[in-house]
Design an enzyme around this catalytic site. Structure first.
Site, PDB file in Angstrom:
ATOM      1  N   HIS A 202       0.817  -1.216   0.000  1.00 29.60           N
ATOM      2  CA  HIS A 202       0.000   0.000   0.000  1.00 29.60           C
ATOM      3  C   HIS A 202       0.849   1.263   0.000  1.00 29.60           C
ATOM      4  O   HIS A 202       0.383   2.325  -0.411  1.00 29.60           O
ATOM      5  CB  HIS A 202      -1.002  -0.043   1.160  1.00 29.60           C
ATOM      6  CG  HIS A 202      -2.122  -0.996   0.883  1.00 29.60           C
ATOM      7  ND1 HIS A 202      -2.138  -2.274   1.372  1.00 29.60           N
ATOM      8  CD2 HIS A 202      -3.225  -0.865   0.103  1.00 29.60           C
ATOM      9  CE1 HIS A 202      -3.223  -2.893   0.918  1.00 29.60           C
ATOM     10  NE2 HIS A 202      -3.904  -2.064   0.157  1.00 29.60           N
ATOM     11  N   GLU A 443     -11.242 -11.485  -3.773  1.00 30.20           N
ATOM     12  CA  GLU A 443      -9.809 -11.371  -3.463  1.00 30.20           C
ATOM     13  C   GLU A 443      -9.259 -12.648  -2.849  1.00 30.20           C
ATOM     14  O   GLU A 443      -8.071 -12.743  -2.564  1.00 30.20           O
ATOM     15  CB  GLU A 443      -9.591 -10.239  -2.450  1.00 30.20           C
ATOM     16  CG  GLU A 443     -10.165  -8.915  -2.873  1.00 30.20           C
ATOM     17  CD  GLU A 443      -9.918  -7.838  -1.842  1.00 30.20           C
ATOM     18  OE1 GLU A 443      -8.893  -7.159  -1.959  1.00 30.20           O
ATOM     19  OE2 GLU A 443     -10.733  -7.680  -0.924  1.00 30.20           O
ATOM     20  N   ASP A 467      -4.668  -8.980  -3.767  1.00 26.62           N
ATOM     21  CA  ASP A 467      -4.825 -10.012  -2.749  1.00 26.62           C
ATOM     22  C   ASP A 467      -5.089 -11.381  -3.372  1.00 26.62           C
ATOM     23  O   ASP A 467      -4.608 -12.392  -2.855  1.00 26.62           O
ATOM     24  CB  ASP A 467      -5.973  -9.640  -1.798  1.00 26.62           C
ATOM     25  CG  ASP A 467      -5.501  -8.648  -0.755  1.00 26.62           C
ATOM     26  OD1 ASP A 467      -4.417  -8.870  -0.186  1.00 26.62           O
ATOM     27  OD2 ASP A 467      -6.188  -7.641  -0.539  1.00 26.62           O
ATOM     28  N   CYS A 514      -9.888  -4.228  -9.992  1.00 26.93           N
ATOM     29  CA  CYS A 514      -9.313  -3.010  -9.408  1.00 26.93           C
ATOM     30  C   CYS A 514      -7.942  -3.245  -8.775  1.00 26.93           C
ATOM     31  O   CYS A 514      -7.417  -2.369  -8.099  1.00 26.93           O
ATOM     32  CB  CYS A 514     -10.271  -2.402  -8.396  1.00 26.93           C
ATOM     33  SG  CYS A 514     -10.595  -3.492  -7.005  1.00 26.93           S
TER      34      CYS A 514
HETATM   35  C1  PEP Z   1      -6.675  -5.795  -4.220  1.00 22.43           C
HETATM   36  O1  PEP Z   1      -6.459  -6.595  -3.310  1.00 22.43           O
HETATM   37  O2  PEP Z   1      -6.422  -6.018  -5.421  1.00 22.43           O
HETATM   38  C2  PEP Z   1      -7.251  -4.472  -3.912  1.00 22.43           C
HETATM   39  C3  PEP Z   1      -7.613  -3.646  -4.848  1.00 22.43           C
HETATM   40  O3  PEP Z   1      -7.328  -4.131  -2.577  1.00 22.43           O
HETATM   41  P1  PEP Z   1      -6.070  -3.617  -1.716  1.00 22.43           P
HETATM   42  O4  PEP Z   1      -4.923  -3.416  -2.656  1.00 22.43           O
HETATM   43  O5  PEP Z   1      -6.471  -2.355  -1.054  1.00 22.43           O
HETATM   44  O6  PEP Z   1      -5.861  -4.741  -0.767  1.00 22.43           O
HETATM   45 MG    MG Z   2      -7.269  -6.204  -1.353  1.00 23.87          MG
END
Ligand code: PEP
Ligand code: MG
Length: 594
Positions: A202, A443, A467, A514
């Site tokens: 992140h 995920e 994920d 996403c």
């Molecule tokens: C993902 O896991 O692809 C996602 C978009 O969520 P995050 O990256 O916030 O875990």
């Molecule tokens: Mg995620």
């Protein structure tokens, strides 16, 4: 240790946020300190003006020194850039505006400068003249210099050295947690380099959101002494330590080339993301910072496919109450209207922690009390968030989705909470959109495999590959040592995605993707060919992906997927993708993953 007098050396890492920066190493997090933001009394006006005068003089001195150096070491042409910056420093409009804001808003000079620079660069960005529009960036550069000099004034140099300096600051650290990255100020930090981290951590995601070039998993950073000059490329992951004049000249040239390329891509913003044979997909943005939402429509002409609400909490260092959340969601929904926004309920845990919420220390946080598990564990917080989101749905096109669903029960429980909150709003005659669409993220492999059990309970799926890859391939997404095993195009992942899309289509539902896979040009033919309806990514990734989609045939993308699903490894799939892109849109190859 290397300092500014040592020989050139090249270090390498993983480039996770594109952009070229020549700057000076800082190792202290002090340089990420927030800019002051306090009200002033009329009696303090003169003192604030004096601070501004000092910072302007400092800035002028630095620019003149740089101009001299550039003229001597590079060329007069490069030195010319500084002439424009110097002119801006003396621009009477800018100075009058800062003073007017000081007097009328009665805020400290840092905030008055930020507001004046923002207005000035916005005025310029709206001009019809392309040359002038490109100058908006220069205005922000000059603004950042003034702010650095305000934040780290010369008098305090001894105390803060080597933080304060004419050169942009490149923060070097072992690792930076997302909770700290969320506070980074791009006006103070021009780039960062870490030994830890990965593309889907992140912190890397935030770097892209903040527009801060970044390199993670960098080798040998111990030699980077505070004050050393580095020239880094956030796309390739190259770090030139103590670069020679040819390297700096090449960097400046490449910066110009990239600016021109980006400008040409941005000019295509109003064209649909449509393949050569007429298949249209929808491009939307992932948003971590509420401020990003305000410029999205104007800059990229898109809505929001993933609003990571946890960053609202991480940014403000507190648990927001219903009114505060409502305001943030409403502002976002209004800013992107008539486009839509998908608010994801809180996804804390994993690598995102809020010290204000008491969370147990876990041995394995990514597998633990995270995302929807946390919300179901703390229904008091969950319901406040749902209420705020529902209320915001009366002010724009709002959708809601739940992260990390791994069982049908979890989804049903989350929906029960939502329904009860809706009932309460109805009873109190508080308006919300009764037709609001609700989705769940895919995920976890169990959710992808059992999509047909989930599908009747939702309006859409949103595949979070960041994920999904880590849980399917058992690879910690933030561990640089096993990054080679983190393979989004792995045939096993493709089969899971394929199953989700097939199930959704059979039930008349739509699917978004996403995860970072959506932002990687190399995988665009794959996700397109699998029939994903909406791709959500960092805003900066949208213009190149749009151009790529407009150069591809859906027919070829579908054939690619048919072949890829039968490959034995991610490497084989990547070879196929590279071949297709080389034929359809070779200009995109240098921007694909190496
Ligand atoms: C993902 O896991 O692809 C996602 C978009 O969520 P995050 O990256 O916030 O875990
Ligand atoms: Mg995620």
């Amino acid at each position: 240790m290397l300092n500014s007098h040592s020989q050139p050396v090249v270090l390498r890492g993983t480039g996770v946020s594109a952009g070229l920066v020549v700057g000076k190493v800082v190792r202290s997090h002090k340089s990420m300190a927030k800019l002051p933001d306090f009200p002033i009394q009329p009696a303090q006006l003169e003192a604030e003006r004096e601070r501004l005068r000092t910072a302007l003089n400092e800035s002028r001195q630095q620019l003149e020194n740089m101009q001299e150096r550039l003229a001597a070491e590079l060329s007069e042409q490069h030195a010319e850039i500084m002439t424009f910056h110097l002119m801006l420093l003396d621009d009477p409009t800018l100075l009058t505006n800062i003073d007017a804001i000081l007097r009328t808003d009665l805020v400290c000079v840092e905030q008055a400068t930020i507001r004046a620079i923002e207005r000035f660069s916005q005025d310029i960005s709206q001009k019809n003249n392309a040359m002038l529009r490109e100058r908006a960036g220069d205005i922000r550069d000059v603004g950042a210099r003034i702010l650095r000099n305000l934040a780290f004034p010369a008098a305090k140099e001894a105390e803060t050295a080597p933080i304060r300096d004419a050169e942009p600051h490149v923060l070097v650290a072992e690792d930076i947690p997302p909770s700290e990255a969320a506070h980074m100020d791009p006006r103070l930090i021009a780039a960062f380099i870490t030994a830890g981290g990965s593309r889907t951590s992140h912190t890397a995601i935030l770097a892209r959101a903040l527009g801060i070039p970044a390199i993670v998993a960098a080798n040998g950073i111990d030699i980077l002494e505070p004050g050393a000059i580095v020239a880094l490329d956030g796309a390739t992951g190259e770090i030139h330590v103590n670069p020679d004049r040819d390297t700096i000249a090449a960097f400046l040239q490449e910066t110009d080339r990239q600016k021109a390329w980006l400008s040409s891509l941005l000019a295509e913003n109003h064209q649909p993301a449509e393949t050569l044979d007429g298949y249209q997909t929808c491009l939307v943005a992932n948003v971590e910072l509420p401020s990003e939402a305000l410029t999205l429509r104007e800059r990229y002409n898109v809505g929001i496919g993933l609003f990571r609400t946890e960053f609202l909490f991480l940014n403000s260092c507190k648990v927001l109450n219903e009114e505060e959340q409502f305001e943030a969601y409403k502002t976002t929904a209004e800013a992107v209207y008539p486009m839509s926004v998908i608010f994801r309920t809180l996804d804390i845990g994993g690598d995102k922690f809020l010290s204000l919420i008491d969370m147990q220390h876990e041995l394995n946080p990514f597998m633990g009390m995270r995302a929807i598990r946390f919300s179901l564990h703390r229904p008091d917080l969950f319901r406040v968030q749902l209420r705020a989101m529902l209320r915001a749905s009366a002010f724009g096109k709002v959708r809601i989705m739940f992260p990390l669903i791994s069982t049908l029960d979890e989804l049903i429980h989350a929906l029960e909470h939502l329904e009860e909150v809706k009932q309460d709003l109805r009873r109190r005659c508080i308006p919300f959109n009764e037709k609001l669409e609700v989705g769940c993220m895919i995920e976890v492999p169990s959710a992808a495999i059992l999509a047909e059990r989930l599908v009747n309970h939702v309006d859409f799926f949103s595949i979070g590959t960041n994920d999904l890859v880590q849980y399917s391939l058992a690879v910690d997404r933030s561990n640089p040592d096993i990054a080679y095993l983190y393979q989004p195009p792995h045939p096993a992942i493709l089969r899971l995605i394929r199953n989700v899309v097939t199930v959704a289509c059979e039930h008349g539902k739509w699917v978004s993707l996403c995860g970072e896979m959506a932002a990687e040009p190399l995988y665009t033919p794959l996700v397109l060919g699998m029939g994903i309806h909406e791709l959500s990514m960092s805003p900066v990734a949208i213009p190149p992906i749009r151009r790529l989609i407009r150069s591809i045939n859906m027919y070829d993308a579908e054939n690619l997927v048919a072949e890829a699903l039968h490959c034995g490894s991610a490497d084989e799939v990547e070879v196929l993708c590279r071949k297709l892109i080389a034929k359809a849109c070779p200009e995109m190859l240098p921007h694909t993953k190496k």
